[in-house]
Design a protein around this motif. Structure first.
Motif, PDB file in Angstrom:
ATOM      1  N   GLY A 132       0.815  -1.211   0.000  1.00 14.18           N
ATOM      2  CA  GLY A 132       0.000   0.000   0.000  1.00 14.18           C
ATOM      3  C   GLY A 132       0.845   1.256   0.000  1.00 14.18           C
ATOM      4  N   MET A 133       1.937   1.248   0.766  1.00 13.46           N
ATOM      5  CA  MET A 133       2.803   2.428   0.816  1.00 13.46           C
ATOM      6  C   MET A 133       3.442   2.687  -0.534  1.00 13.46           C
ATOM      7  N   MET A 134       3.838   1.640  -1.244  1.00 14.99           N
ATOM      8  CA  MET A 134       4.460   1.805  -2.560  1.00 14.99           C
ATOM      9  C   MET A 134       3.464   2.381  -3.568  1.00 14.99           C
ATOM     10  N   VAL A 135       2.215   1.902  -3.497  1.00 19.18           N
ATOM     11  CA  VAL A 135       1.179   2.426  -4.386  1.00 19.18           C
ATOM     12  C   VAL A 135       0.948   3.908  -4.118  1.00 19.18           C
ATOM     13  N   MET A 136       0.862   4.275  -2.852  1.00 17.54           N
ATOM     14  CA  MET A 136       0.610   5.665  -2.494  1.00 17.54           C
ATOM     15  C   MET A 136       1.772   6.575  -2.895  1.00 17.54           C
ATOM     16  N   GLN A 137       2.991   6.090  -2.720  1.00 15.13           N
ATOM     17  CA  GLN A 137       4.158   6.883  -3.104  1.00 15.13           C
ATOM     18  C   GLN A 137       4.158   7.170  -4.602  1.00 15.13           C
ATOM     19  N   LYS A 138       3.633   6.233  -5.375  1.00 14.16           N
ATOM     20  CA  LYS A 138       3.589   6.408  -6.821  1.00 14.16           C
ATOM     21  C   LYS A 138       2.503   7.392  -7.241  1.00 14.16           C
ATOM     22  N   LEU A 139       1.385   7.405  -6.512  1.00 15.19           N
ATOM     23  CA  LEU A 139       0.225   8.195  -6.929  1.00 15.19           C
ATOM     24  C   LEU A 139       0.202   9.607  -6.350  1.00 15.19           C
ATOM     25  N   PHE A 140       0.887   9.826  -5.220  1.00 18.87           N
ATOM     26  CA  PHE A 140       0.939  11.162  -4.622  1.00 18.87           C
ATOM     27  C   PHE A 140       2.295  11.799  -4.858  1.00 18.87           C
ATOM     28  N   ASP A 141       2.327  13.136  -4.878  1.00 15.82           N
ATOM     29  CA  ASP A 141       3.598  13.853  -5.033  1.00 15.82           C
ATOM     30  C   ASP A 141       4.351  13.939  -3.706  1.00 15.82           C
ATOM     31  N   LYS A 142       3.605  14.070  -2.622  1.00 15.32           N
ATOM     32  CA  LYS A 142       4.188  14.099  -1.287  1.00 15.32           C
ATOM     33  C   LYS A 142       3.364  13.187  -0.388  1.00 15.32           C
ATOM     34  N   MET A 143       4.039  12.537   0.542  1.00 12.95           N
ATOM     35  CA  MET A 143       3.326  11.629   1.440  1.00 12.95           C
ATOM     36  C   MET A 143       4.100  11.487   2.731  1.00 12.95           C
ATOM     37  N   ASP A 144       3.366  11.425   3.840  1.00 13.28           N
ATOM     38  CA  ASP A 144       4.025  11.259   5.129  1.00 13.28           C
ATOM     39  C   ASP A 144       3.120  10.446   6.047  1.00 13.28           C
ATOM     40  N   LEU A 145       3.686   9.467   6.723  1.00 13.91           N
ATOM     41  CA  LEU A 145       2.971   8.673   7.705  1.00 13.91           C
ATOM     42  C   LEU A 145       3.712   8.793   9.021  1.00 13.91           C
ATOM     43  N   GLU A 146       3.034   9.360  10.013  1.00 15.23           N
ATOM     44  CA  GLU A 146       3.657   9.613  11.308  1.00 15.23           C
ATOM     45  C   GLU A 146       2.914   8.836  12.394  1.00 15.23           C
ATOM     46  N   ILE A 147       3.671   8.151  13.226  1.00 20.84           N
ATOM     47  CA  ILE A 147       3.094   7.443  14.364  1.00 20.84           C
ATOM     48  C   ILE A 147       3.201   8.352  15.587  1.00 20.84           C
ATOM     49  N   LEU A 148       2.057   8.735  16.129  1.00 17.08           N
ATOM     50  CA  LEU A 148       2.012   9.594  17.313  1.00 17.08           C
ATOM     51  C   LEU A 148       1.956   8.687  18.544  1.00 17.08           C
ATOM     52  N   GLU A 149       3.146   8.316  19.036  1.00 20.13           N
ATOM     53  CA  GLU A 149       3.226   7.289  20.071  1.00 20.13           C
ATOM     54  C   GLU A 149       2.523   7.701  21.357  1.00 20.13           C
ATOM     55  N   ASP A 150       2.579   8.993  21.711  1.00 20.05           N
ATOM     56  CA  ASP A 150       1.947   9.431  22.952  1.00 20.05           C
ATOM     57  C   ASP A 150       0.428   9.291  22.899  1.00 20.05           C
ATOM     58  N   LYS A 151      -0.147   9.382  21.677  1.00 19.81           N
ATOM     59  CA  LYS A 151      -1.590   9.260  21.508  1.00 19.81           C
ATOM     60  C   LYS A 151      -2.007   7.897  20.966  1.00 19.81           C
ATOM     61  N   ARG A 152      -1.021   7.064  20.629  1.00 16.82           N
ATOM     62  CA  ARG A 152      -1.270   5.775  19.968  1.00 16.82           C
ATOM     63  C   ARG A 152      -2.141   5.963  18.737  1.00 16.82           C
ATOM     64  N   GLN A 153      -1.718   6.918  17.889  1.00 22.84           N
ATOM     65  CA  GLN A 153      -2.434   7.235  16.662  1.00 22.84           C
ATOM     66  C   GLN A 153      -1.484   7.231  15.475  1.00 22.84           C
ATOM     67  N   ALA A 154      -2.062   7.026  14.293  1.00 22.03           N
ATOM     68  CA  ALA A 154      -1.318   7.168  13.043  1.00 22.03           C
ATOM     69  C   ALA A 154      -1.873   8.377  12.308  1.00 22.03           C
ATOM     70  N   LEU A 155      -0.990   9.227  11.812  1.00 20.74           N
ATOM     71  CA  LEU A 155      -1.356  10.414  11.060  1.00 20.74           C
ATOM     72  C   LEU A 155      -0.804  10.279   9.647  1.00 20.74           C
ATOM     73  N   PHE A 156      -1.698  10.224   8.659  1.00 22.56           N
ATOM     74  CA  PHE A 156      -1.297  10.114   7.262  1.00 22.56           C
ATOM     75  C   PHE A 156      -1.645  11.406   6.559  1.00 22.56           C
ATOM     76  N   MET A 157      -0.688  11.959   5.790  1.00 23.79           N
ATOM     77  CA  MET A 157      -0.912  13.164   5.005  1.00 23.79           C
ATOM     78  C   MET A 157      -0.295  12.982   3.624  1.00 23.79           C
ATOM     79  N   ALA A 158      -0.990  13.458   2.606  1.00 24.90           N
ATOM     80  CA  ALA A 158      -0.463  13.342   1.237  1.00 24.90           C
ATOM     81  C   ALA A 158      -0.947  14.526   0.410  1.00 24.90           C
ATOM     82  N   GLU A 159      -0.201  14.802  -0.675  1.00 24.59           N
ATOM     83  CA  GLU A 159      -0.518  15.897  -1.564  1.00 24.59           C
ATOM     84  C   GLU A 159      -0.373  15.452  -3.015  1.00 24.59           C
ATOM     85  N   LYS A 160      -1.160  16.070  -3.889  1.00 27.42           N
ATOM     86  CA  LYS A 160      -1.052  15.839  -5.326  1.00 27.42           C
ATOM     87  C   LYS A 160      -1.305  17.147  -6.051  1.00 27.42           C
TER      88      LYS A 160
END
Length: 221
Positions: A189-217
């Motif tokens: 999934g990450m490889m597919v997203m990297q190909k389709l978006f111009d920018k992409m970031d996946l951050e694990i917010l350990e203190d909140k036990r959350q995942a934050l995904f952001m992408a741009e095209k």
């Protein structure tokens, strides 16, 4: 929580107005999801009411059968339910496959992008990339709320943001249960997203036990 036929119709009208497209089972799942998320209680109603209401809305001209799949229902072009076009959307859903979250986001996003005049080929790319992110949120989330937000900026850039709570992850156990055929599939999934978006970031917010995904095209002019 018991729903009347009129309440089911009101909820289906709201789903259609938000750009949702799906079969009667999808709409049934989405009504359950919205109710459970808002009131923490499963609604009680006859599942037969959902196709009945959808067919009545088709007969009245508010809804239509999808041209690609006649089993699916969508908002008609002439519907009075149609909302004013917006440059951004933000909503919550529950990250559990029984509630069809991928189809929820896919159809709602496609409606949003079409309303904003985005080319069909670009719509395909953006929805494929976005649904990969939603699928990851469902796979690795705790089944609770998933925050979904996307916008088309004046600069002509599409941005999407997802936030989900993380469950305890045991990759080897998931592989043994057949969820993943190998560790390599975790990166697909990450490889597919990297190909389709111009920018992409996946951050694990350990203190909140959350995942934050952001992408741009960058959208073509």
């Amino acid at each position: 929580m018991s729903f009347s036929l009129g309440e089911i119709e009101a909820r289906i009208r709201e789903l259609l107005a938000n750009g949702l497209t799906g079969n009667s089972q999808d709409f049934h799942a989405w009504i359950r999801m919205d109710t459970l998320r808002k009131f923490r209680e499963e609604p009680s109603f006859s599942p037969d009411w959902v196709p009945k209401v959808l067919d009545e809305l088709v007969a009245s001209g508010e809804a239509a059968k999808s041209k690609l799949d006649p089993r699916e229902y969508t908002l008609s072009a002439e519907s009075s339910l149609r909302k004013k076009t917006s440059k951004n959307e933000e909503y919550l859903l529950l990250g559990r496959t029984e509630f069809q979250p991928m189809q929820y986001v896919r159809s709602r996003m496609e409606s949003f992008l079409r309303a904003n005049g985005i080319d069909e080929d670009m719509i395909v790319d953006l929805t494929i990339g976005s649904i990969e992110a939603v699928e990851n949120a469902v796979k690795y989330g705790d089944g609770g709320n998933v925050e979904v937000a996307y916008t088309i900026e004046k600069s002509g850039i599409f941005k999407i943001r997802l936030v989900n709570n993380l469950r305890e992850l045991n990759i080897e156990e998931d592989i043994e249960r057949g969820k993943f055929s190998s560790t390599a599939t975790l990166m697909r999934g990450m490889m597919v997203m990297q190909k389709l978006f111009d920018k992409m970031d996946l951050e694990i917010l350990e203190d909140k036990r959350q995942a934050l995904f952001m992408a741009e095209k960058i959208l073509p002019k």
